[in-house]
Design a protein around this motif. Structure first.
Motif, mmCIF file in Angstrom:
data_model
loop_
_atom_site.group_PDB
_atom_site.id
_atom_site.type_symbol
_atom_site.label_atom_id
_atom_site.label_comp_id
_atom_site.label_asym_id
_atom_site.label_seq_id
_atom_site.Cartn_x
_atom_site.Cartn_y
_atom_site.Cartn_z
ATOM 1 N N THR A 188 7.707 -6.084 3.410
ATOM 2 C CA THR A 188 6.962 -6.365 4.378
ATOM 3 C C THR A 188 7.430 -5.672 5.655
ATOM 4 N N GLU A 191 6.723 -2.036 5.317
ATOM 5 C CA GLU A 191 5.342 -1.981 5.665
ATOM 6 C C GLU A 191 4.977 -1.913 7.349
ATOM 7 N N PHE A 266 1.929 -9.340 13.067
ATOM 8 C CA PHE A 266 2.185 -9.833 11.477
ATOM 9 C C PHE A 266 1.433 -11.312 11.480
#
Length: 451
Positions: A188, A191, A266
């Motif tokens: 994550t 990314e 997020f």
């Protein structure tokens, strides 16, 4: 009346009856008696019997070899006669309906409706007792109870050991989950970093183009101001065309470029937390029974052949021992390749480890730890190698060096039983020799055979 040594009852001694020397007792000394004189009705220790024999030549005292001729001690009588419920009452009656001994209080309180209550003194006139056979029965039951007690105590140790092992497995499971979550977090983060890099690169490219257009417009503005009053028609024409071109590019750029600012957002995956909250634990915990019945009938339902040779093996496999752990993991000892191999439920080798000599026998110590009997005569290697199964991997543990061959091994109630060719030895798990239990040199392999 003879004095009974009370400590023998308090300590639960196997010797129920013992006596104090009457002469020593008068002197406030507690010396056990070795003789009983029926004429004197007194007991004597080894020292006092000498004086007694000198004074009473015709008396014939009985030594401990004639204990049957000694009287019953008062404490023994009290021990047997006293009612277990009413301590101040003697047992005088027997209830045939309940098959119970009882005192007068018991008869009144608990047996007043019973049809047949008889005096013990009347019963013994018509019935005889075989105390010798009763004693044999008691000894038999005592042995069975001791065996059961030892088994239960060993079971407590075994279940504690399995608890420690499984607690370690729980901790390993937690670490694996942490590693998996760390991996997800790293993905994550990567990314998000890629998104940041992409957005910053795109914005920087537009900023660089904006700077270039502004610089060119400023230079053209300054140039046109410089030639505006100098009647330079050719320069004016060129300047006009260039300005129009840059102005057009700037307007196109302004119209095609977004003026909004970007930011990174997020959104957590709520399904992960929701799934974790539905779990009752890290896994399933259940008690498992260890089968210790040596007489259990085993029926063969089928057979199959599997190849456990791996790339590192230099010799053909020779399986000298097979062991199945409670978790259904299969361990095999490969004699020729001096190794122990772990197989999955499809009998594929998932882990292996080398040992210092030829492995002969496998024995389970805990649900995840095994002991391997290892020998190599030429190298004078006689060892017990401990191996732990941890997360589908074999981990070498401690080793015990023995002074004799190790061709057979078993584990029972916290101790190891190891055989060489002709003898059986008892060891603690720490490798301390407890005793040599058996030896038979009548043959070459009177102990457990190595093949």
């Amino acid at each position: 009346m003879a004095t009974f040594l009370q400590s023998t009852i308090d300590k639960g001694s196997d010797i129920l009856q013992d006596f104090l020397c009457s002469t020593c007792e008068d002197k406030k000394l507690d010396n056990m008696a070795d003789f009983y004189c029926e004429t004197c009705v007194k007991f004597y220790c080894g020292k006092c019997i000498g004086m007694h024999s000198q004074l009473f030549i015709k008396h014939a005292p009985y030594g401990r070899g004639d204990l049957k001729k000694w009287p019953v001690a008062k404490q023994v009588e009290d021990f047997l006669l006293k009612c277990d419920v009413h301590k101040d009452k003697n047992l005088e009656l027997f209830c045939d309906n309940h098959i119970e001994l009882c005192c007068t209080n018991c008869a009144i309180l608990n047996h007043r409706h019973c049809q047949k209550i008889t005096l013990i003194s009347d019963i013994v006139k018509s019935q005889s007792t075989d105390l010798q056979q009763l004693s044999v029965s008691i000894q038999t039951i005592l042995k069975e109870l001791k065996k059961l007690q030892d088994n239960q105590e060993a079971s407590i140790q075994y279940v504690q050991s399995s608890y420690d092992e499984q607690l370690h497995k729980i901790q390993n499971t937690r670490r694996e989950i942490n590693v998996a979550l760390d991996t997800i977090e790293q993905k994550t983060r990567k990314e998000m970093l890629d998104t940041l890099t992409k957005l910053q690169a795109s914005t920087k490219s537009e900023a660089d183009k904006c700077i270039r257009l502004r610089d060119e417009l400023k230079r053209l503005r300054d140039a046109t101001q410089d030639i505006s009053d100098k009647s330079k028609q050719e320069l004016s024409f060129i300047a006009t065309r260039k300005c129009e071109g840059i102005i057009k590019q700037s307007k196109t750029f302004l119209n095609s470029t977004l003026q909004d600012k970007f930011y990174i957002s997020f959104q957590p995956n709520s399904e992960i937390v929701q799934y974790l909250t539905t779990l009752s634990g890290l896994g399933k915990i259940e008690p498992m029974m260890v089968q210790d019945n040596p007489n259990k009938v085993i029926t063969v339902q089928g057979k199959s052949e599997h190849n456990v040779k791996i790339s590192g093996d230099s010799n053909e496999c020779n399986i000298s021992a097979i062991l199945v752990l409670p978790a259904k993991q299969v361990l095999v000892a490969d004699f020729n390749n001096k190794s122990v191999k772990l197989l999955d439920q499809q009998y594929q080798v998932v882990s292996h480890c080398s040992v210092t000599g030829y492995p002969l026998v496998l024995c389970d110590i805990t649900p995840s730890e095994v002991a391997v009997a290892v020998n190599e005569t030429d190298m004078n290697i006689n060892e017990v190698q401990f191996i732990t199964v941890n997360n589908r991997q074999l981990v070498l543990g401690r080793k015990l060096q023995l002074q004799h061959a190790c061709i057979g091994i078993a584990f029972q109630k916290g101790d190891m039983y190891i055989t060489d060719k002709t003898a059986l030895y008892k060891y603690t798990l720490n490798g301390k020799l407890v005793s040599k239990m058996y030896k038979d040199t009548s043959g070459r392999y009177t102990g457990k055979n190595h093949c």
